[in-house]
Design an enzyme around this catalytic site. Structure first.
Site, PDB file in Angstrom:
ATOM      1  N   GLU A  23      -0.685  18.636  29.734  1.00 15.02           N
ATOM      2  CA  GLU A  23       0.518  17.803  29.539  1.00 15.02           C
ATOM      3  C   GLU A  23       0.201  16.335  29.790  1.00 15.02           C
ATOM      4  OE1 GLU A  23       2.797  19.132  28.007  1.00 15.02           O
ATOM      5  OE2 GLU A  23       2.225  21.204  28.378  1.00 15.02           O
ATOM      6  N   GLY A  35      25.914  20.577   5.520  1.00 17.62           N
ATOM      7  CA  GLY A  35      25.154  19.992   6.625  1.00 17.62           C
ATOM      8  C   GLY A  35      24.692  21.049   7.593  1.00 17.62           C
ATOM      9  N   ASP A  42       0.818  22.935  19.324  1.00 16.73           N
ATOM     10  CA  ASP A  42       0.430  21.542  19.012  1.00 16.73           C
ATOM     11  C   ASP A  42      -0.295  21.494  17.674  1.00 16.73           C
ATOM     12  OD1 ASP A  42       1.325  20.966  21.542  1.00 16.73           O
ATOM     13  OD2 ASP A  42      -0.668  21.128  22.456  1.00 16.73           O
ATOM     14  N   GLY A  58      29.968  19.696  13.147  1.00 20.07           N
ATOM     15  CA  GLY A  58      31.395  19.361  13.182  1.00 20.07           C
ATOM     16  C   GLY A  58      32.149  19.641  11.895  1.00 20.07           C
TER      17      GLY A  58
HETATM   18  P1  ATP Z   1      28.524  25.848  11.761  1.00 19.06           P
HETATM   19  O1  ATP Z   1      27.886  25.342  10.501  1.00 19.06           O
HETATM   20  O2  ATP Z   1      27.562  26.518  12.663  1.00 19.06           O
HETATM   21  O3  ATP Z   1      29.783  26.622  11.520  1.00 19.06           O
HETATM   22  P2  ATP Z   1      30.002  23.434  12.298  1.00 19.06           P
HETATM   23  O4  ATP Z   1      29.338  22.316  11.591  1.00 19.06           O
HETATM   24  O5  ATP Z   1      31.236  23.994  11.688  1.00 19.06           O
HETATM   25  O6  ATP Z   1      28.942  24.550  12.619  1.00 19.06           O
HETATM   26  P3  ATP Z   1      31.657  22.972  14.540  1.00 19.06           P
HETATM   27  O7  ATP Z   1      32.068  24.400  14.703  1.00 19.06           O
HETATM   28  O8  ATP Z   1      32.629  22.055  13.922  1.00 19.06           O
HETATM   29  O9  ATP Z   1      30.295  22.913  13.755  1.00 19.06           O
HETATM   30  O10 ATP Z   1      31.186  22.373  15.932  1.00 19.06           O
HETATM   31  C1  ATP Z   1      30.860  23.204  17.035  1.00 19.06           C
HETATM   32  C2  ATP Z   1      31.171  22.482  18.324  1.00 19.06           C
HETATM   33  O11 ATP Z   1      30.280  21.382  18.475  1.00 19.06           O
HETATM   34  C3  ATP Z   1      32.554  21.874  18.361  1.00 19.06           C
HETATM   35  O12 ATP Z   1      33.472  22.765  18.902  1.00 19.06           O
HETATM   36  C4  ATP Z   1      32.367  20.660  19.249  1.00 19.06           C
HETATM   37  O13 ATP Z   1      32.451  21.025  20.603  1.00 19.06           O
HETATM   38  C5  ATP Z   1      30.943  20.249  18.990  1.00 19.06           C
HETATM   39  N1  ATP Z   1      30.826  19.180  17.988  1.00 19.06           N
HETATM   40  C6  ATP Z   1      30.092  19.258  16.841  1.00 19.06           C
HETATM   41  N2  ATP Z   1      30.151  18.099  16.167  1.00 19.06           N
HETATM   42  C7  ATP Z   1      30.933  17.269  16.874  1.00 19.06           C
HETATM   43  C8  ATP Z   1      31.378  15.922  16.687  1.00 19.06           C
HETATM   44  N3  ATP Z   1      30.999  15.217  15.617  1.00 19.06           N
HETATM   45  N4  ATP Z   1      32.182  15.389  17.641  1.00 19.06           N
HETATM   46  C9  ATP Z   1      32.549  16.100  18.713  1.00 19.06           C
HETATM   47  N5  ATP Z   1      32.158  17.359  18.944  1.00 19.06           N
HETATM   48  C10 ATP Z   1      31.358  17.948  18.049  1.00 19.06           C
END
Ligand code: ATP
Length: 501
Positions: free
Chosen positions: A339, A112, A413, A117
């Site tokens: 705008e 993703g 644009d 997250g």
């Molecule tokens: P990357 O691919 O860049 O490593 P990732 O998908 O691993 O990113 P995370 O490191 O898990 O992303 O998320 C970064 C921050 O974004 C988290 O520390 C949190 O603060 C916030 N965050 C991202 N997704 C969520 C979620 N679903 N719920 C709560 N906080 C989130």
């Protein structure tokens, strides 16, 4: 004790060197070789080499962060969380799955966009399964020296097992972020070092004996799944793929609520509105919005976050910080008309959709209109895309109407409009019919492109020409206030429309 030996050694070396000089030996080559060896050793230690996994370095401190995060602290992603928990149950109920002869799970792949997250999911997985949690990033295994990456992979697995034994846990979860860095397709002219690292990872995975404790589960994350070597994806390795996508509105609201927990919100502030206005934002960006809003509140000496702070924070995350670019007065006027052109068309084709009109420079933009998508959209009709193109063309059309010509301010644009036309063509929504780009000539594509854009530009100009009143009513106020909220703009818009009716 070892410290004493070290000090004796340090004292002895210069004395020995002086003695050699006294004997007439040339010590310069010795000094040179020792300096080279010393710096190589130092580099390996500080860059998280073998020493890091055994004792010091960055990765160790990252691994030691307690994995106390639970799935409740991850907003949205309900489907991904459910799939992940189901997979993790295999790890917990290992006796049951053994009875049924089910092959235990060795690897899980989270895919993703950045900031959605994936790391949080891996940490929550460790908490859910009461496992030791170790994290590393693909880029940490990349070294200019052949074999170092592979030895780091070996050490990571060794350390995970050792820690699980030491902490009395049955499982260890190894999280490898950016797996595509080491797991890219091997035949695509890859480098030997990457190949060795990947081979080592595959060997370690094959060597996981899922029946003996500590059991190891590898969770890897990537946002470029299509780049991964097929050997990594075959059954028995990363054969479970879980998509961690950008959150929908419900997910955005849940994430905003999680990150608002430790922040005071003024009375009447609704996060619903923020969730509405942040279509396409990742969890990390939503966290950024609340953080920036709190900073704006502090700058204004306010005890709590108010709705305008959230609005500015969305702009900040989307467009960058406000800049001090002093525009010449004539330029600012042109930006205001431009705008307003976008905003008027937006209000005509999708009433209620303008969320803010701004003529103060932010990031690279001199002005901008923020739109409220009516709901999260994943499918677009031809009419919808045409409306979007007209909104994009509204700026240039307004400049032509007022000044008789365009400026370079419409470049972005036009780029958007062209990409939307391309989308229409690929989806078979143009008079070319259902096509593959290879089937038609460049001339045909250019002709169709021009026909679509010219017709839409004509319609846009006509619509704006009928709303000259709205320009007259809103221009001076926009110039003075620099920012018009969607509601203020609609009040001015409705007043002008009813006046001209
Ligand atoms: P990357 O691919 O860049 O490593 P990732 O998908 O691993 O990113 P995370 O490191 O898990 O992303 O998320 C970064 C921050 O974004 C988290 O520390 C949190 O603060 C916030 N965050 C991202 N997704 C969520 C979620 N679903 N719920 C709560 N906080 C989130």
């Amino acid at each position: 004790m070892s410290k004493i030996y070290k000090e004796i050694g340090i004292g002895f070396i210069p004395v020995f060197l002086v003695f050699l000089v006294f004997l007439g030996v040339n010590v310069i080559p010795i000094l040179f070789v020792s300096a080279l060896g010393g710096s190589l050793l130092y580099m390996m230690k500080t860059r998280g080499g073998i020493g890091a996994s055994a004792g010091g370095g960055d990765r160790k401190s990252k691994n030691r962060t307690p994995a106390f995060l639970t799935f409740d602290e991850i907003g949205g992603q309900d489907r991904a969380k459910k799939e992940l928990m189901e997979a993790l149950d295999f790890l917990i109920k290992h006796e049951e799955i053994k009875k049924l002869g089910i092959r235990p799970l060795k690897g899980l792949l989270l895919t993703g966009p950045p900031g959605t997250g994936k790391t949080l999911m891996a940490k929550a997985a460790a908490h859910y399964t009461n496992s030791v949690f170790m994290a590393a990033s693909g880029s940490e295994f990349v070294e200019m020296y052949v074999g170092v990456g592979a030895s780091r992979v070996r050490d990571l697995f060794k350390e995970a097992r050792a820690r699980a034994v030491k902490e009395g846990k049955d499982n260890a979860i190894i999280f490898i972020d950016e797996i595509d860095v080491i797991g890219g397709k091997r035949d695509a002219g890859g480098q030997r070092e990457y190949d060795q690292t990947l081979n080592q990872l595959l060997t370690e995975m094959d060597g996981i004996h899922t029946n003996d404790a500590p059991r190891i589960l590898i969770i890897a994350a990537t946002n470029r799944k299509e780049m991964l070597d097929s050997a990594l994806l075959r059954p028995g390795r990363f054969d479970r793929h879980i998509e961690v996508d950008l959150p929908d509105k419900k997910g955005r609201l849940a994430i905003l609520h999680i990150h608002a927990k430790n922040k005071p919100l003024a009375e009447g502030v609704t996060l619903e509105q923020t969730a509405d206005q942040t279509f396409g934002f990742s969890g990390a960006q939503l966290e950024g919005v609340l953080n920036e809003a709190a900073i704006y509140a502090m700058r204004e000496d306010k005890p709590a976050i108010e709705q305008p702070h959230l609005a500015s924070a969305i702009d900040k995350v989307m467009m960058g910080e406000r800049t001090d670019k002093e525009t010449a007065n004539g330029e600012k006027e042109r930006v205001a008309y431009h705008e307003l052109g976008h905003a008027i068309i937006a209000e005509l084709v999708r009433p209620g959709s303008v969320s803010q009109v701004t003529v103060s420079p932010r990031g690279k933009a001199l002005g901008y209109v923020r739109h409220n998508p009516p709901q999260d959209h994943y499918l677009y009709t031809k009419d919808y895309i045409e409306d979007q193109i007209m909104i994009a063309l509204g700026g240039a059309a307004a400049e032509e109407m007022i000044y008789g010509g365009r400026s370079t301010g419409s470049r972005n644009d036009f780029e958007q409009s062209l990409s939307m036309v391309r989308n229409m063509m690929d989806a078979g929504l143009t008079s070319l019919g259902i096509i593959d780009r290879e089937m038609v000539t460049k001339e045909q594509l250019m002709k169709e492109n021009a026909a679509i854009l010219d017709a839409l530009m004509l319609r846009t100009k006509k619509m704006l020409d009928e709303q000259r009143n709205v320009f007259e009513h809103s221009f001076a106020i926009l110039m003075k206030e620099e920012v018009l909220s969607g509601d203020t703009f609609r009040t001015l818009f409705d007043a002008s429309v009813s006046q001209s009716a």
